[in-house]
Write a protein that holds these residues in place. Structure first.
Motif, PDB file in Angstrom:
ATOM      1  N   LEU A  17      34.669  45.806  31.222  1.00  0.00           N
ATOM      2  CA  LEU A  17      34.516  45.380  32.458  1.00  0.00           C
ATOM      3  C   LEU A  17      35.519  45.375  33.152  1.00  0.00           C
ATOM      4  O   LEU A  17      36.585  44.731  32.885  1.00  0.00           O
ATOM      5  CB  LEU A  17      34.076  43.935  32.211  1.00  0.00           C
ATOM      6  CG  LEU A  17      33.380  42.856  33.444  1.00  0.00           C
ATOM      7  CD1 LEU A  17      32.423  43.712  34.454  1.00  0.00           C
ATOM      8  CD2 LEU A  17      33.254  41.584  33.120  1.00  0.00           C
ATOM      9  N   ARG A  18      35.581  45.857  34.495  1.00  0.00           N
ATOM     10  CA  ARG A  18      36.636  45.553  35.383  1.00  0.00           C
ATOM     11  C   ARG A  18      36.526  44.935  36.522  1.00  0.00           C
ATOM     12  O   ARG A  18      35.079  44.604  36.878  1.00  0.00           O
ATOM     13  CB  ARG A  18      36.947  47.163  35.869  1.00  0.00           C
ATOM     14  CG  ARG A  18      37.391  48.063  34.631  1.00  0.00           C
ATOM     15  CD  ARG A  18      37.720  49.486  35.136  1.00  0.00           C
ATOM     16  NE  ARG A  18      38.847  49.742  35.788  1.00  0.00           N
ATOM     17  CZ  ARG A  18      39.533  50.713  36.126  1.00  0.00           C
ATOM     18  NH1 ARG A  18      39.072  51.874  35.483  1.00  0.00           N
ATOM     19  NH2 ARG A  18      40.557  50.893  36.749  1.00  0.00           N
ATOM     20  N   GLY A  19      37.382  44.265  37.071  1.00  0.00           N
ATOM     21  CA  GLY A  19      37.476  43.227  38.360  1.00  0.00           C
ATOM     22  C   GLY A  19      36.854  44.038  39.531  1.00  0.00           C
ATOM     23  O   GLY A  19      37.155  45.140  39.881  1.00  0.00           O
ATOM     24  N   ILE A  23      42.045  45.510  42.527  1.00  0.00           N
ATOM     25  CA  ILE A  23      42.621  46.501  41.981  1.00  0.00           C
ATOM     26  C   ILE A  23      41.862  47.201  40.762  1.00  0.00           C
ATOM     27  O   ILE A  23      42.119  48.216  40.449  1.00  0.00           O
ATOM     28  CB  ILE A  23      44.152  46.292  41.538  1.00  0.00           C
ATOM     29  CG1 ILE A  23      44.145  45.231  40.337  1.00  0.00           C
ATOM     30  CG2 ILE A  23      44.757  45.873  42.609  1.00  0.00           C
ATOM     31  CD1 ILE A  23      45.431  45.208  39.949  1.00  0.00           C
ATOM     32  N   GLY A  24      40.640  46.196  40.286  1.00  0.00           N
ATOM     33  CA  GLY A  24      40.038  47.026  39.238  1.00  0.00           C
ATOM     34  C   GLY A  24      40.702  46.937  37.816  1.00  0.00           C
ATOM     35  O   GLY A  24      40.404  47.667  37.382  1.00  0.00           O
ATOM     36  N   GLU A  29      41.993  41.054  29.876  1.00  0.00           N
ATOM     37  CA  GLU A  29      43.578  40.796  29.839  1.00  0.00           C
ATOM     38  C   GLU A  29      43.758  39.397  30.494  1.00  0.00           C
ATOM     39  O   GLU A  29      44.293  38.617  29.847  1.00  0.00           O
ATOM     40  CB  GLU A  29      44.147  41.833  30.813  1.00  0.00           C
ATOM     41  CG  GLU A  29      44.234  43.230  30.200  1.00  0.00           C
ATOM     42  CD  GLU A  29      44.563  44.385  31.019  1.00  0.00           C
ATOM     43  OE1 GLU A  29      45.313  43.857  32.019  1.00  0.00           O
ATOM     44  OE2 GLU A  29      44.463  45.687  30.786  1.00  0.00           O
ATOM     45  N   LYS A  30      43.064  39.014  31.578  1.00  0.00           N
ATOM     46  CA  LYS A  30      43.325  37.645  32.230  1.00  0.00           C
ATOM     47  C   LYS A  30      42.666  36.597  31.151  1.00  0.00           C
ATOM     48  O   LYS A  30      43.167  35.653  30.945  1.00  0.00           O
ATOM     49  CB  LYS A  30      42.443  37.589  33.524  1.00  0.00           C
ATOM     50  CG  LYS A  30      43.156  38.277  34.800  1.00  0.00           C
ATOM     51  CD  LYS A  30      42.480  38.101  36.026  1.00  0.00           C
ATOM     52  CE  LYS A  30      42.945  38.724  37.236  1.00  0.00           C
ATOM     53  NZ  LYS A  30      42.180  38.266  38.302  1.00  0.00           N
ATOM     54  N   TRP A  31      41.356  36.834  30.854  1.00  0.00           N
ATOM     55  CA  TRP A  31      40.848  35.836  29.912  1.00  0.00           C
ATOM     56  C   TRP A  31      41.427  35.783  28.636  1.00  0.00           C
ATOM     57  O   TRP A  31      41.520  34.452  27.863  1.00  0.00           O
ATOM     58  CB  TRP A  31      39.391  36.175  29.685  1.00  0.00           C
ATOM     59  CG  TRP A  31      38.647  36.288  31.130  1.00  0.00           C
ATOM     60  CD1 TRP A  31      39.314  35.617  32.059  1.00  0.00           C
ATOM     61  CD2 TRP A  31      37.475  36.844  31.518  1.00  0.00           C
ATOM     62  NE1 TRP A  31      38.071  35.774  33.298  1.00  0.00           N
ATOM     63  CE2 TRP A  31      37.203  36.607  32.721  1.00  0.00           C
ATOM     64  CE3 TRP A  31      36.603  37.812  30.827  1.00  0.00           C
ATOM     65  CZ2 TRP A  31      36.104  37.062  33.521  1.00  0.00           C
ATOM     66  CZ3 TRP A  31      35.573  38.512  31.455  1.00  0.00           C
ATOM     67  CH2 TRP A  31      35.313  37.939  32.654  1.00  0.00           C
ATOM     68  N   ARG A  32      42.123  36.740  28.074  1.00  0.00           N
ATOM     69  CA  ARG A  32      42.890  36.675  26.783  1.00  0.00           C
ATOM     70  C   ARG A  32      44.049  35.910  26.820  1.00  0.00           C
ATOM     71  O   ARG A  32      44.659  35.104  26.102  1.00  0.00           O
ATOM     72  CB  ARG A  32      43.054  37.983  26.104  1.00  0.00           C
ATOM     73  CG  ARG A  32      43.537  38.029  24.800  1.00  0.00           C
ATOM     74  CD  ARG A  32      43.533  39.059  23.939  1.00  0.00           C
ATOM     75  NE  ARG A  32      42.168  39.139  23.547  1.00  0.00           N
ATOM     76  CZ  ARG A  32      41.316  40.316  23.506  1.00  0.00           C
ATOM     77  NH1 ARG A  32      41.854  41.307  24.178  1.00  0.00           N
ATOM     78  NH2 ARG A  32      40.298  40.362  22.646  1.00  0.00           N
ATOM     79  N   ARG A  33      44.821  35.909  28.273  1.00  0.00           N
ATOM     80  CA  ARG A  33      45.980  35.069  28.586  1.00  0.00           C
ATOM     81  C   ARG A  33      45.529  33.560  28.346  1.00  0.00           C
ATOM     82  O   ARG A  33      46.296  32.645  28.090  1.00  0.00           O
ATOM     83  CB  ARG A  33      46.539  35.549  29.681  1.00  0.00           C
ATOM     84  CG  ARG A  33      46.964  36.522  29.835  1.00  0.00           C
ATOM     85  CD  ARG A  33      48.228  36.795  30.896  1.00  0.00           C
ATOM     86  NE  ARG A  33      47.605  37.094  32.272  1.00  0.00           N
ATOM     87  CZ  ARG A  33      47.142  38.126  32.571  1.00  0.00           C
ATOM     88  NH1 ARG A  33      47.499  39.359  32.177  1.00  0.00           N
ATOM     89  NH2 ARG A  33      46.619  37.901  33.970  1.00  0.00           N
ATOM     90  N   GLY A 202      29.205  50.349  34.467  1.00  0.00           N
ATOM     91  CA  GLY A 202      28.276  49.296  35.079  1.00  0.00           C
ATOM     92  C   GLY A 202      27.788  49.726  36.629  1.00  0.00           C
ATOM     93  O   GLY A 202      28.054  51.056  36.776  1.00  0.00           O
ATOM     94  N   THR A 203      27.767  48.659  37.178  1.00  0.00           N
ATOM     95  CA  THR A 203      27.295  48.918  38.512  1.00  0.00           C
ATOM     96  C   THR A 203      28.437  48.316  39.787  1.00  0.00           C
ATOM     97  O   THR A 203      29.195  47.469  39.246  1.00  0.00           O
ATOM     98  CB  THR A 203      25.660  48.341  38.817  1.00  0.00           C
ATOM     99  OG1 THR A 203      25.887  46.935  38.749  1.00  0.00           O
ATOM    100  CG2 THR A 203      24.878  49.121  38.128  1.00  0.00           C
ATOM    101  N   LYS A 204      28.398  48.511  40.886  1.00  0.00           N
ATOM    102  CA  LYS A 204      29.020  48.024  41.782  1.00  0.00           C
ATOM    103  C   LYS A 204      28.120  47.362  43.332  1.00  0.00           C
ATOM    104  O   LYS A 204      27.206  48.598  43.329  1.00  0.00           O
ATOM    105  CB  LYS A 204      30.284  48.727  42.375  1.00  0.00           C
ATOM    106  CG  LYS A 204      31.173  48.326  43.483  1.00  0.00           C
ATOM    107  CD  LYS A 204      31.755  46.888  42.908  1.00  0.00           C
ATOM    108  CE  LYS A 204      32.795  46.401  44.056  1.00  0.00           C
ATOM    109  NZ  LYS A 204      31.950  45.426  44.945  1.00  0.00           N
TER     110      LYS A 204
END
Length: 305
Positions: A17-19, A23-24, A29-33, A202-204
């Motif tokens: 899953l990308r933001g 910037i995608g 990475e954020k959630w593991r921090r 996924g979708t956008k």
């Protein structure tokens, strides 16, 4: 509740899953921090403060299914040990604000938010703010004066350091990113990656506007080409005008040579740009290049809807 925080994040990581709002980057990475941070007060900001021209997608998601926003936020926050989340909604989106606040009240009444959710021993609260709440001049001086991001000038002082800057235990995610979480947890990473491309699964959601016959909010699988967006989903150019360009998320310009390019994070990155918030404005060839440049500059200077 049967999954550990790391179990939840492993599913998100496997789904790639990308933001969806910038910037995608890979959201895990954020959630593991957040998960590994030892700060006793952690928080997550769910952001719908878009100001780019034509960016109405998140308000549509909020108005259509506010409960999914709550569910996605609760899953991630409980997994990462976050007890308070903040949803920021653009001040113009009053209907979206009303519906999310009502959905929060309903979830609290059913025991899905608050203390000891469903007897699990886990607690989480979601606070809703649309940027119009009143604060004292001193609070604005402290918060707004030191923060580069205007969209969080209202933020709870408990999450700011003595200089008015956000503490390390705070992360922010776009709302469209969050609403993908419940489906990934329910259906699995393989299901999520069954559409889209290898690097952009996924979708956008895009807001399709401009010189096409069909305007509105659309959801497409990543990998859909620019031509498909214009000719099939958009119903072709208005008045059979020649296609000139697509303005994507403010600054990105896709020209005629990009018509058959699949829309995906990796392809925009090759062009040195990004998908951004998701406005997709089709421009016709009736304007001269100078007129098109003036048109873009006018909207860039305006900076908001």
């Amino acid at each position: 509740f049967e999954l550990s925080g790391e179990d939840v994040l492993k599913q998100i990581e496997a789904a790639k899953l990308r933001g969806r709002g910038g910037i995608g980057s890979y959201t895990v990475e954020k959630w593991r921090r957040l998960l590994t941070c030892d700060d006793p007060r952690k928080t997550l900001v769910v952001n719908d403060g878009k100001s780019a021209v034509g960016s109405y997608m998140d308000s549509g998601l909020l108005e259509g299914d506010p409960h999914k926003v709550i569910e996605g936020t609760a899953i991630i926050c409980i997994a990462c040990g976050v007890t308070d989340g903040y949803a920021y909604i653009h001040p113009q989106y009053q209907t979206a604000t009303y519906r999310l606040k009502k959905a929060v009240q309903q979830a609290e009444a059913l025991g899905l938010l608050g203390e000891n959710i469903l007897g699990s021993g886990k607690s989480f609260r979601l606070h809703v703010n649309n940027g119009m709440e009143k604060r004292t001049p001193e609070e604005y001086m402290k918060m707004y004066g030191h923060l580069q991001n205007r969209e969080i000038k209202w933020f709870d002082t408990a999450y700011l350091d003595e200089n008015g800057k956000l503490k390390n235990a705070t992360e922010s995610n776009n709302l469209e990113t969050i609403v993908n979480v419940p489906d990934i947890i329910s259906n699995g990473a393989a299901w999520f990656r069954s559409v889209g491309t290898a690097e952009s699964p996924g979708t956008k959601v895009f807001m399709l506007t401009g010189a096409v016959n069909n305007n509105g909010m659309v959801e497409i699988p990543f990998g859909t080409t620019v031509r498909q967006m214009v000719e099939e989903i958009g119903g072709g150019m208005t008045d059979s005008a020649p296609f000139r360009a697509v303005r994507l998320s403010g600054s990105t310009m896709l020209m005629r040579e990009n018509l058959d390019m699949p829309i995906a994070f990796e392809n925009l990155e090759e062009l040195g740009d990004r998908i951004g918030t998701g406005n997709f404005e089709v421009m016709d060839g009736k304007r001269s290049r100078m007129e098109t440049a003036k048109y873009l500059l006018r909207f860039a200077a305006r900076g908001s809807c």
